[in-house]
Design a protein around this motif. Structure first.
Motif, PDB file in Angstrom:
ATOM      1  N   ALA A  67      54.021  72.947  -1.635  1.00  0.00           N
ATOM      2  CA  ALA A  67      55.363  72.682  -0.695  1.00  0.00           C
ATOM      3  C   ALA A  67      56.303  71.759  -1.280  1.00  0.00           C
ATOM      4  O   ALA A  67      55.943  70.812  -2.196  1.00  0.00           O
ATOM      5  N   PRO A  68      57.512  72.088  -1.027  1.00  0.00           N
ATOM      6  CA  PRO A  68      58.672  70.950  -1.531  1.00  0.00           C
ATOM      7  C   PRO A  68      58.293  69.725  -0.834  1.00  0.00           C
ATOM      8  O   PRO A  68      57.869  69.645   0.092  1.00  0.00           O
ATOM      9  N   SER A  69      58.828  68.721  -1.775  1.00  0.00           N
ATOM     10  CA  SER A  69      58.721  67.362  -1.220  1.00  0.00           C
ATOM     11  C   SER A  69      59.940  66.528  -1.405  1.00  0.00           C
ATOM     12  O   SER A  69      60.852  66.934  -2.040  1.00  0.00           O
ATOM     13  N   ILE A  70      60.003  65.565  -0.825  1.00  0.00           N
ATOM     14  CA  ILE A  70      61.198  64.578  -0.811  1.00  0.00           C
ATOM     15  C   ILE A  70      60.752  63.232  -1.488  1.00  0.00           C
ATOM     16  O   ILE A  70      59.640  62.629  -1.170  1.00  0.00           O
ATOM     17  N   GLU A  71      61.464  62.741  -2.547  1.00  0.00           N
ATOM     18  CA  GLU A  71      60.860  61.681  -3.553  1.00  0.00           C
ATOM     19  C   GLU A  71      60.860  60.461  -2.503  1.00  0.00           C
ATOM     20  O   GLU A  71      61.758  60.331  -1.674  1.00  0.00           O
ATOM     21  N   ASP A  72      59.668  59.820  -2.668  1.00  0.00           N
ATOM     22  CA  ASP A  72      59.589  58.217  -1.664  1.00  0.00           C
ATOM     23  C   ASP A  72      60.512  57.232  -2.477  1.00  0.00           C
ATOM     24  O   ASP A  72      59.803  56.691  -3.310  1.00  0.00           O
ATOM     25  N   THR A  73      61.821  57.210  -2.070  1.00  0.00           N
ATOM     26  CA  THR A  73      62.500  56.325  -2.858  1.00  0.00           C
ATOM     27  C   THR A  73      63.689  56.054  -1.929  1.00  0.00           C
ATOM     28  O   THR A  73      63.872  56.668  -0.863  1.00  0.00           O
ATOM     29  N   ALA A  74      64.542  54.984  -2.388  1.00  0.00           N
ATOM     30  CA  ALA A  74      65.910  54.701  -1.756  1.00  0.00           C
ATOM     31  C   ALA A  74      66.731  55.270  -2.229  1.00  0.00           C
ATOM     32  O   ALA A  74      67.212  55.461  -3.474  1.00  0.00           O
ATOM     33  N   TYR A  75      67.912  55.690  -1.519  1.00  0.00           N
ATOM     34  CA  TYR A  75      69.367  56.332  -1.812  1.00  0.00           C
ATOM     35  C   TYR A  75      70.412  55.157  -1.766  1.00  0.00           C
ATOM     36  O   TYR A  75      70.266  54.475  -0.801  1.00  0.00           O
ATOM     37  N   ASN A  76      71.325  55.376  -2.690  1.00  0.00           N
ATOM     38  CA  ASN A  76      72.370  54.387  -2.713  1.00  0.00           C
ATOM     39  C   ASN A  76      73.607  55.189  -2.206  1.00  0.00           C
ATOM     40  O   ASN A  76      74.084  56.295  -2.761  1.00  0.00           O
ATOM     41  N   LEU A  77      73.846  54.841  -0.869  1.00  0.00           N
ATOM     42  CA  LEU A  77      75.031  55.463  -0.149  1.00  0.00           C
ATOM     43  C   LEU A  77      76.110  54.588   0.125  1.00  0.00           C
ATOM     44  O   LEU A  77      75.681  53.467   0.754  1.00  0.00           O
ATOM     45  N   VAL A  78      77.443  54.757   0.015  1.00  0.00           N
ATOM     46  CA  VAL A  78      78.492  53.874   0.575  1.00  0.00           C
ATOM     47  C   VAL A  78      79.091  54.809   1.480  1.00  0.00           C
ATOM     48  O   VAL A  78      79.738  55.801   1.390  1.00  0.00           O
ATOM     49  N   LEU A  79      79.038  54.237   2.783  1.00  0.00           N
ATOM     50  CA  LEU A  79      79.721  54.848   4.128  1.00  0.00           C
ATOM     51  C   LEU A  79      81.260  55.069   3.888  1.00  0.00           C
ATOM     52  O   LEU A  79      81.896  54.106   3.634  1.00  0.00           O
ATOM     53  N   THR A  80      81.563  56.129   4.571  1.00  0.00           N
ATOM     54  CA  THR A  80      83.022  56.258   4.919  1.00  0.00           C
ATOM     55  C   THR A  80      83.147  56.336   6.214  1.00  0.00           C
ATOM     56  O   THR A  80      84.292  56.306   6.936  1.00  0.00           O
ATOM     57  N   GLY A  81      82.155  56.549   7.227  1.00  0.00           N
ATOM     58  CA  GLY A  81      81.901  56.366   8.699  1.00  0.00           C
ATOM     59  C   GLY A  81      80.649  57.098   9.201  1.00  0.00           C
ATOM     60  O   GLY A  81      79.902  57.193   8.476  1.00  0.00           O
ATOM     61  N   GLY A  82      80.666  56.757  10.649  1.00  0.00           N
ATOM     62  CA  GLY A  82      79.463  57.226  10.966  1.00  0.00           C
ATOM     63  C   GLY A  82      79.363  56.960  12.556  1.00  0.00           C
ATOM     64  O   GLY A  82      80.243  56.312  13.218  1.00  0.00           O
ATOM     65  N   SER A  83      78.218  57.457  13.458  1.00  0.00           N
ATOM     66  CA  SER A  83      78.187  56.920  14.787  1.00  0.00           C
ATOM     67  C   SER A  83      76.655  57.130  14.932  1.00  0.00           C
ATOM     68  O   SER A  83      75.593  57.676  14.102  1.00  0.00           O
ATOM     69  N   ILE A  84      76.213  56.560  16.042  1.00  0.00           N
ATOM     70  CA  ILE A  84      74.743  56.757  16.540  1.00  0.00           C
ATOM     71  C   ILE A  84      74.923  56.547  18.356  1.00  0.00           C
ATOM     72  O   ILE A  84      75.782  55.893  18.860  1.00  0.00           O
ATOM     73  N   THR A  85      74.295  57.327  18.698  1.00  0.00           N
ATOM     74  CA  THR A  85      74.430  57.585  20.393  1.00  0.00           C
ATOM     75  C   THR A  85      72.840  57.216  20.776  1.00  0.00           C
ATOM     76  O   THR A  85      71.879  58.022  20.372  1.00  0.00           O
ATOM     77  N   ILE A  86      72.535  56.496  21.844  1.00  0.00           N
ATOM     78  CA  ILE A  86      71.202  56.494  22.292  1.00  0.00           C
ATOM     79  C   ILE A  86      71.485  56.770  23.864  1.00  0.00           C
ATOM     80  O   ILE A  86      72.480  56.058  24.497  1.00  0.00           O
ATOM     81  N   SER A  87      70.571  57.566  24.343  1.00  0.00           N
ATOM     82  CA  SER A  87      70.720  58.301  25.839  1.00  0.00           C
ATOM     83  C   SER A  87      69.600  58.178  26.360  1.00  0.00           C
ATOM     84  O   SER A  87      68.439  58.669  25.817  1.00  0.00           O
ATOM     85  N   ASN A  88      69.480  57.856  27.543  1.00  0.00           N
ATOM     86  CA  ASN A  88      68.355  57.907  28.574  1.00  0.00           C
ATOM     87  C   ASN A  88      68.575  59.264  29.413  1.00  0.00           C
ATOM     88  O   ASN A  88      67.308  59.476  29.980  1.00  0.00           O
TER      89      ASN A  88
END
Length: 379
Positions: A239-260
């Protein structure tokens, strides 16, 4: 005759919980309301011998909806007597299922779930304010009262301040957006059993951590993201796999929502205006997205996109995701999803090609409460 006009910029908001009051500095755009459900009875009949036909209608008030409230606050960590706090920590505590408040704990003022499980710990010295959801697996949360005070402008007159109370209030949702040029803001929303105009409460001296400080604002532009693929078991064998490693990302924006995902229960008896009896919690949900430019650097966003597309057959991927809002120096906050599942990114074709990645914060097991943790470091 009353002479006062009430100005939104003078409004004070207080949260009453466990016989204590907190003052919450809010931003413009707050709201609170309670709606009514009505039933309309109409008739439709043919004409009589004189071409008359009854065309009236009757309306009935059936029930009151749960009151709804919303406002925004800045995320403002601070240090008071060597312990880390934030002006909005009581809201986080209510959202995470707090039942009690104890101001005598050695580690700092603690909200707990009634079973000695800390919800917030204001660690001292160079540590931080930790907020977790360990006590959030509850069908019903402890309620608070949210007060909105409208000060009178009738100087020397007879008008008094006006107080509205959201009685039996619960925190349903918190949402953060990371735009480039803004100050970190949290949008709070929730519901309450009812909305009433009430007499002034006995406030005493409300707790309020750092509301007048000018050094505890967090700048979004400094935000960093750490993203590590952590589940090395996905894609074993052919099966395909994702390498166990860190990625180098520089954000331009984002959001996160926590809901009950809270809902209120209301009876439906005839002949009376039914009112909400109380609330029940639904599925705890943590989700969000982040954007960055499509970058060809090693372990950059292009590699992340390539890996996620290649592993599209993986039933469940797992990444440790942490937003370091404000960077790595105080004041800052961190929101961590240790078992986040990422969707395949989508392109945005503009002058510079960018990608958007949606994610879901998941628990380590369906019965656990470790989808997300929140940390503040005061200045």
């Amino acid at each position: 005759m009353a002479k006062s006009l009430f100005l939104s910029r003078e409004v004070k908001v207080y949260v009453e919980f466990d016989s204590n009051f907190w003052e919450i500095p809010v931003l413009d755009g707050f709201s609170f309301s309670q709606g009514t459900n009505t039933t309309e009875v109409t008739i439709a009949e043919m004409a009589d011998s004189t071409n008359n036909s009854r065309r009236g209608r009757i309306a009935f008030n059936d029930s009151l909806n749960a009151a709804e409230w919303s406002f925004s606050t800045y995320a403002r960590p601070t240090i008071d007597t060597l312990k880390h706090h934030s002006t909005e920590e009581v809201l986080w505590a209510l959202m995470a299922g707090a039942k009690n408040y104890d101001a005598t704990q050695a580690a700092g003022n603690i909200f707990d779930d009634g079973a000695a499980t800390p919800i917030t710990v204001a660690n001292s010295g160079t540590d931080d304010l930790d907020i977790n959801f360990a006590g959030s697996n509850k069908l019903e949360f402890a309620a608070a009262n949210i007060w909105f005070r409208f000060p009178s402008n009738d100087a020397g007159g007879t008008d008094s301040d006006v107080y509205y109370k959201c009685e039996g209030a619960v925190v349903n949702e918190a949402s953060l957006s990371f735009d480039l040029d803004g100050i970190t803001t949290i949008e709070w929303s929730g519901m309450a059993n009812k909305l009433v105009e009430a007499s002034a409460p006995t406030l005493g001296t409300p707790t309020s951590w750092g509301p007048t400080s000018t050094t505890n604002f967090i700048r979004n532009r400094l935000t960093q993201l750490t993203l590590d693929a952590t589940d090395t078991q996905v894609g074993e064998g052919s099966a395909p796999s994702i390498e166990d490693t860190a990625y180098n990302l520089v954000l331009t924006g984002g959001s996160i929502t926590i809901s009950n995902n809270i809902s209120f229960i209301t009876p439906s008896s005839l002949g009376v205006v039914n009112v909400p009896l109380g609330h029940v919690t639904g599925t705890r949900s943590v989700s969000g997205s982040f954007t960055c430019y499509l970058s060809g650097e090693e372990r950059g966003s292009a590699d992340l996109m390539e890996d996620l597309i290649a592993a599209s057959g993986v039933v469940q991927n797992e990444f440790a995701l942490t937003f370091k809002v404000g960077g790595t120096t105080a004041p800052r906050m961190e929101i961590a999803c240790p078992q986040a599942m990422l969707e395949i990114p989508s392109h945005s074709v503009e002058d510079v090609i960018s990608v958007e990645v949606n994610f879901h914060g998941l628990p380590s097991d369906i019965s656990h409460t470790d989808e997300v943790t929140v940390k503040y470091v005061g200045a």
